[in-house]
Design an enzyme around this catalytic site. Structure first.
Site, PDB file in Angstrom:
ATOM      1  N   TYR A 118     -15.617  -8.760   6.017  1.00 27.99           N
ATOM      2  CA  TYR A 118     -16.318  -9.693   6.968  1.00 27.99           C
ATOM      3  C   TYR A 118     -16.238  -9.194   8.239  1.00 27.99           C
ATOM      4  O   TYR A 118     -16.830  -9.053   8.990  1.00 27.99           O
ATOM      5  CB  TYR A 118     -15.851 -11.139   6.694  1.00 27.99           C
ATOM      6  N   SER A 157      -2.464 -13.025  11.642  1.00 31.08           N
ATOM      7  CA  SER A 157      -3.227 -14.460  11.764  1.00 31.08           C
ATOM      8  C   SER A 157      -2.256 -15.528  12.433  1.00 31.08           C
ATOM      9  O   SER A 157      -1.026 -15.202  12.211  1.00 31.08           O
ATOM     10  CB  SER A 157      -3.424 -14.656  10.175  1.00 31.08           C
ATOM     11  N   TYR A 217       0.510 -15.047   1.294  1.00 27.54           N
ATOM     12  CA  TYR A 217      -0.202 -14.440   1.889  1.00 27.54           C
ATOM     13  C   TYR A 217       0.057 -14.174   3.470  1.00 27.54           C
ATOM     14  O   TYR A 217       0.150 -13.318   4.154  1.00 27.54           O
ATOM     15  CB  TYR A 217      -1.941 -14.789   1.955  1.00 27.54           C
ATOM     16  N   LYS A 237       1.755 -11.179   6.207  1.00 26.64           N
ATOM     17  CA  LYS A 237       1.511 -10.920   7.707  1.00 26.64           C
ATOM     18  C   LYS A 237       2.550 -10.846   8.539  1.00 26.64           C
ATOM     19  O   LYS A 237       2.856 -10.248   9.556  1.00 26.64           O
ATOM     20  CB  LYS A 237       0.235 -11.829   8.180  1.00 26.64           C
ATOM     21  N   PHE A 279      -7.263 -16.718  15.097  1.00 22.24           N
ATOM     22  CA  PHE A 279      -7.161 -18.328  14.710  1.00 22.24           C
ATOM     23  C   PHE A 279      -8.229 -18.400  13.377  1.00 22.24           C
ATOM     24  O   PHE A 279      -8.287 -17.545  12.434  1.00 22.24           O
ATOM     25  CB  PHE A 279      -7.274 -19.259  15.797  1.00 22.24           C
ATOM     26  N   LEU A 328     -13.659 -23.643   5.213  1.00 22.40           N
ATOM     27  CA  LEU A 328     -14.557 -24.573   5.338  1.00 22.40           C
ATOM     28  C   LEU A 328     -16.100 -24.305   5.908  1.00 22.40           C
ATOM     29  O   LEU A 328     -17.087 -24.783   5.283  1.00 22.40           O
ATOM     30  CB  LEU A 328     -14.033 -25.466   6.807  1.00 22.40           C
ATOM     31  N   ARG A 364      -5.037 -31.068   1.346  1.00 17.46           N
ATOM     32  CA  ARG A 364      -4.889 -29.807   0.351  1.00 17.46           C
ATOM     33  C   ARG A 364      -3.456 -29.350   0.901  1.00 17.46           C
ATOM     34  O   ARG A 364      -2.794 -29.579   2.055  1.00 17.46           O
ATOM     35  CB  ARG A 364      -5.605 -28.949   1.127  1.00 17.46           C
ATOM     36  N   GLY A 375      -0.183 -27.697   1.641  1.00 14.83           N
ATOM     37  CA  GLY A 375       0.164 -26.332   2.387  1.00 14.83           C
ATOM     38  C   GLY A 375      -0.597 -26.333   3.728  1.00 14.83           C
ATOM     39  O   GLY A 375      -0.262 -25.649   4.595  1.00 14.83           O
TER      40      GLY A 375
HETATM   41  P1  NAD Z   1     -12.314  -9.321   3.770  1.00 17.68           P
HETATM   42  O1  NAD Z   1     -11.805  -9.640   2.579  1.00 17.68           O
HETATM   43  O2  NAD Z   1     -13.631  -9.674   4.164  1.00 17.68           O
HETATM   44  O3  NAD Z   1     -11.961  -7.958   4.389  1.00 17.68           O
HETATM   45  C1  NAD Z   1     -10.908  -7.210   3.932  1.00 17.68           C
HETATM   46  C2  NAD Z   1     -11.386  -6.006   3.417  1.00 17.68           C
HETATM   47  O4  NAD Z   1     -10.222  -5.001   3.076  1.00 17.68           O
HETATM   48  C3  NAD Z   1     -12.202  -5.999   2.172  1.00 17.68           C
HETATM   49  O5  NAD Z   1     -13.355  -5.721   2.195  1.00 17.68           O
HETATM   50  C4  NAD Z   1     -11.178  -5.497   1.049  1.00 17.68           C
HETATM   51  O6  NAD Z   1     -12.354  -5.059   0.056  1.00 17.68           O
HETATM   52  C5  NAD Z   1     -10.581  -4.463   1.496  1.00 17.68           C
HETATM   53  N1  NAD Z   1      -9.400  -4.084   1.136  1.00 17.68           N
HETATM   54  C6  NAD Z   1      -8.427  -4.893   0.684  1.00 17.68           C
HETATM   55  N2  NAD Z   1      -7.223  -4.268   0.273  1.00 17.68           N
HETATM   56  C7  NAD Z   1      -7.615  -2.848   0.183  1.00 17.68           C
HETATM   57  C8  NAD Z   1      -7.089  -1.839  -0.014  1.00 17.68           C
HETATM   58  N3  NAD Z   1      -5.887  -1.754  -0.844  1.00 17.68           N
HETATM   59  N4  NAD Z   1      -7.694  -0.554   0.378  1.00 17.68           N
HETATM   60  C9  NAD Z   1      -8.832  -0.562   1.048  1.00 17.68           C
HETATM   61  N5  NAD Z   1      -9.522  -1.635   1.298  1.00 17.68           N
HETATM   62  C10 NAD Z   1      -8.936  -2.842   0.855  1.00 17.68           C
HETATM   63  O7  NAD Z   1     -11.671 -10.198   4.969  1.00 17.68           O
HETATM   64  P2  NAD Z   1     -11.750 -10.567   6.494  1.00 17.68           P
HETATM   65  O8  NAD Z   1     -11.868 -12.097   6.654  1.00 17.68           O
HETATM   66  O9  NAD Z   1     -12.574  -9.488   6.862  1.00 17.68           O
HETATM   67  O10 NAD Z   1     -10.185 -10.124   6.927  1.00 17.68           O
HETATM   68  C11 NAD Z   1      -9.791  -8.918   7.709  1.00 17.68           C
HETATM   69  C12 NAD Z   1      -8.354  -9.105   8.010  1.00 17.68           C
HETATM   70  O11 NAD Z   1      -8.201 -10.201   9.066  1.00 17.68           O
HETATM   71  C13 NAD Z   1      -7.425  -9.109   6.872  1.00 17.68           C
HETATM   72  O12 NAD Z   1      -6.389  -8.544   7.272  1.00 17.68           O
HETATM   73  C14 NAD Z   1      -7.134 -10.708   6.978  1.00 17.68           C
HETATM   74  O13 NAD Z   1      -6.047 -11.322   6.282  1.00 17.68           O
HETATM   75  C15 NAD Z   1      -7.091 -10.939   8.453  1.00 17.68           C
HETATM   76  N6  NAD Z   1      -7.510 -12.258   8.803  1.00 17.68           N
HETATM   77  C16 NAD Z   1      -8.611 -12.866   8.336  1.00 17.68           C
HETATM   78  C17 NAD Z   1      -8.754 -14.219   8.859  1.00 17.68           C
HETATM   79  C18 NAD Z   1      -9.979 -14.938   8.261  1.00 17.68           C
HETATM   80  O14 NAD Z   1     -10.359 -16.313   8.435  1.00 17.68           O
HETATM   81  N7  NAD Z   1     -11.192 -14.156   7.805  1.00 17.68           N
HETATM   82  C19 NAD Z   1      -7.975 -15.184   9.695  1.00 17.68           C
HETATM   83  C20 NAD Z   1      -6.570 -14.183  10.243  1.00 17.68           C
HETATM   84  C21 NAD Z   1      -6.333 -13.037   9.766  1.00 17.68           C
HETATM   85  C1  UD1 Z   2      -6.894 -21.047   5.825  1.00 22.83           C
HETATM   86  C2  UD1 Z   2      -5.766 -20.396   5.160  1.00 22.83           C
HETATM   87  C3  UD1 Z   2      -4.923 -19.677   6.170  1.00 22.83           C
HETATM   88  C4  UD1 Z   2      -5.795 -18.590   6.849  1.00 22.83           C
HETATM   89  C5  UD1 Z   2      -7.148 -19.204   7.285  1.00 22.83           C
HETATM   90  C6  UD1 Z   2      -8.071 -18.182   7.968  1.00 22.83           C
HETATM   91  C7  UD1 Z   2      -5.296 -22.143   3.402  1.00 22.83           C
HETATM   92  C8  UD1 Z   2      -4.166 -23.176   3.270  1.00 22.83           C
HETATM   93  N1  UD1 Z   2      -4.988 -21.447   4.634  1.00 22.83           N
HETATM   94  O1  UD1 Z   2      -6.671 -21.531   6.940  1.00 22.83           O
HETATM   95  O2  UD1 Z   2      -3.763 -18.940   5.541  1.00 22.83           O
HETATM   96  O3  UD1 Z   2      -5.097 -17.879   7.618  1.00 22.83           O
HETATM   97  O4  UD1 Z   2      -7.620 -19.951   6.470  1.00 22.83           O
HETATM   98  O5  UD1 Z   2      -8.597 -17.495   7.131  1.00 22.83           O
HETATM   99  O6  UD1 Z   2      -6.159 -21.823   3.032  1.00 22.83           O
HETATM  100  N2  UD1 Z   2     -11.419 -28.018   4.865  1.00 22.83           N
HETATM  101  C9  UD1 Z   2     -11.852 -29.177   4.129  1.00 22.83           C
HETATM  102  N3  UD1 Z   2     -12.714 -28.872   3.038  1.00 22.83           N
HETATM  103  C10 UD1 Z   2     -12.945 -27.511   2.685  1.00 22.83           C
HETATM  104  C11 UD1 Z   2     -12.239 -26.479   3.292  1.00 22.83           C
HETATM  105  C12 UD1 Z   2     -11.562 -26.777   4.104  1.00 22.83           C
HETATM  106  O7  UD1 Z   2     -11.743 -30.274   4.441  1.00 22.83           O
HETATM  107  O8  UD1 Z   2     -13.787 -27.374   1.424  1.00 22.83           O
HETATM  108  C13 UD1 Z   2     -10.451 -28.406   5.772  1.00 22.83           C
HETATM  109  C14 UD1 Z   2      -8.947 -27.776   5.742  1.00 22.83           C
HETATM  110  O9  UD1 Z   2      -8.327 -28.863   5.306  1.00 22.83           O
HETATM  111  C15 UD1 Z   2      -8.646 -27.457   7.289  1.00 22.83           C
HETATM  112  C16 UD1 Z   2     -10.094 -26.929   7.830  1.00 22.83           C
HETATM  113  O10 UD1 Z   2     -11.000 -27.459   6.919  1.00 22.83           O
HETATM  114  O11 UD1 Z   2      -8.343 -28.564   7.889  1.00 22.83           O
HETATM  115  C17 UD1 Z   2     -10.023 -25.648   7.785  1.00 22.83           C
HETATM  116  O12 UD1 Z   2      -9.832 -25.012   6.606  1.00 22.83           O
HETATM  117  P1  UD1 Z   2      -9.981 -23.680   6.324  1.00 22.83           P
HETATM  118  O13 UD1 Z   2     -11.485 -23.080   6.831  1.00 22.83           O
HETATM  119  O14 UD1 Z   2      -9.763 -23.112   4.744  1.00 22.83           O
HETATM  120  O15 UD1 Z   2      -8.912 -22.695   7.237  1.00 22.83           O
HETATM  121  P2  UD1 Z   2      -7.359 -22.907   7.283  1.00 22.83           P
HETATM  122  O16 UD1 Z   2      -6.671 -24.189   6.492  1.00 22.83           O
HETATM  123  O17 UD1 Z   2      -7.203 -23.141   8.755  1.00 22.83           O
END
Ligand code: NAD
Ligand code: UD1
Length: 361
Positions: free
Chosen positions: A15, A133, A158, A162, A187, A209, A302, A304
């Protein structure tokens, strides 16, 4: 310091990775992307997300299906390309799954990072941007959260991967002055590229969400469950700092500029808007801009989940010259455009094992 040319993007088919690749190409970098498709869609030609990134920018991407746990394979890629800097997105990120399968998460996220750092060092590449994160902060002691807020009291595996990686990076940069690393604490990334061509399409079940809400709006899920309406917040629902994925992508380009112009060793930046938005607020903006109605069901909190979290992004503004540009309305509009243009996500690889009887599969 020299200007970077070639950027290796791990997790590039994912993504955030695929959106960042668009910005990197538009900023003039050459991109070598790798992904093992653990959580990204694969088609006959590789990554549909990256093919569309090429379509958006009109520029080519070098892509390898490769796994960070396969050291020789990654080493070969570094042998072939003169990598100036790595942006390391690749990780597993499902909180629930990480609690069920901690070893999988420690192996993939920690060993993947260790392999990468060792291969980088052996190729004389010491520049990295790491995807961290806001989860490393745990339950906030104060809001907004600055980078000096304590880290480590995290409730899920997870998040701990990080945190452990950030600690590892501190040790590494203390031991060897050559490293130049930026850890970006995201964020809550949401939204999609405004073209509607690329967006979020994980292969694992998603629980965040915004994508869940969009599935409800499309009629694919009956109702959005709101986890907790008794939080100590103005409307009782949880508050987060949602950030448009294109703002996040631009943060990486800003990080590259700093790394290529200064030797900063190791720096950490929050990437957020600095504004908290509740679940109810996000639902109401989404309903307004998409002209849909989201049926809600209120349930217990939820496990955690934290009450409220938003960033102080002043450091990124002062040192990276970066601030967000996109509103919550744009996050919802762009996500909805992607969802309605691609209700089933990217075209999936057709399984060759499908049996065809009388012309119908
Ligand atoms: P994502 O799952 O869409 O992208 C991660 C990609 O890494 C995936 O395409 C997966 O196939 C690939 N991958 C995983 N393990 C691998 C490996 N061993 N070798 C090669 N490829 C591998 O996730 P994203 O939302 O794009 O997140 C990207 C980064 O940002 C991640 O490190 C995630 O932890 C971090 N992050 C994401 C969020 C979020 O809400 N999306 C928030 C904070 C941090
Ligand atoms: C989640 C992860 C966090 C990660 C972040 C970004 C959990 C417990 N935490 O955080 O580790 O870094 O995503 O990828 O999963 N909500 C609802 N209904 C839903 C889904 C979410 O009410 O169906 C609420 C949640 O309670 C929260 C907010 O929406 O208050 C955002 O939730 P979400 O998108 O899952 O992100 P985080 O909980 O912040």
């Amino acid at each position: 310091m020299t200007q970077f040319k070639t950027i290796l993007v791990t997790g590039g088919a994912g993504y955030i990775g695929s959106h960042c690749v668009v910005d990197l190409l538009e900023a003039g970098y050459d991109v070598v992307a790798i992904d093992n498709f653990a959580n990204a869609v694969e088609d006959e030609e590789g990554s549909p997300a990256l093919q569309r990134a090429e379509e958006i920018t009109g520029k080519p991407i070098t892509f390898y299906k490769a796994d960070l746990l396969d050291k020789p394979q990654i080493n070969d890629i570094f042998d072939k390309h003169n990598v100036d800097c790595v942006i390391h997105f690749a990780a597993l990120k499902a909180v629930g799954e990480s609690m069920q399968q901690p070893l999988l998460y420690y192996q993939n996220n920690l060993l993947g990072m260790l392999n990468l750092l060792e291969i980088m060092r052996s190729h004389n590449c010491y520049q990295m941007v790491f995807s961290s994160s806001c989860t490393v902060y745990g339950e906030p002691e104060h809001l907004p959260i600055t980078e000096t807020h304590p880290t480590g009291s995290i409730t899920n595996v997870y998040g701990r991967t990080k945190y452990f990686i950030e600690e590892m990076l501190k040790d590494l940069s203390a031991a060897d002055d050559k490293w130049n690393i930026i850890s970006l604490r995201y964020f809550n990334p949401v939204g999609a590229h405004p073209s509607g061509l690329i967006g979020e399409d994980p292969t694992k079940e998603f629980t965040n969400l915004m994508p869940f809400m969009a599935q409800v709006a499309l009629g694919k899920k009956p109702v959005l469950t709101v986890f907790g309406s008794d939080y100590n917040t103005p409307d009782g629902t949880g508050i987060r700092d949602y950030i448009h994925v294109m703002d996040l992508a631009r943060g990486h380009v800003a990080a590259l500029s700093l790394l290529s112009s200064s030797h900063i060793k190791l720096r950490v930046y929050n990437l957020g808007t600095g504004r908290g938005v509740s679940v109810k607020e996000l639902v109401s903006v989404f309903e307004r801009v998409t002209k849909t109605k989201i049926p809600l069901k209120y349930e217990a909190r939820r496990l955690g989940d934290i009450t409220a979290m938003w960033a102080d992004a002043t450091l990124a503004k002062n040192e990276l010259g970066w601030t967000t540009r996109h509103s919550v309305e744009e996050m919802c509009t762009d996500f909805w455009r992607w969802q309605t243009m691609n209700p089933n996500g990217y075209p999936k690889k057709i399984k060759k094992s499908v049996i065809v009887i009388n012309g119908k599969s």
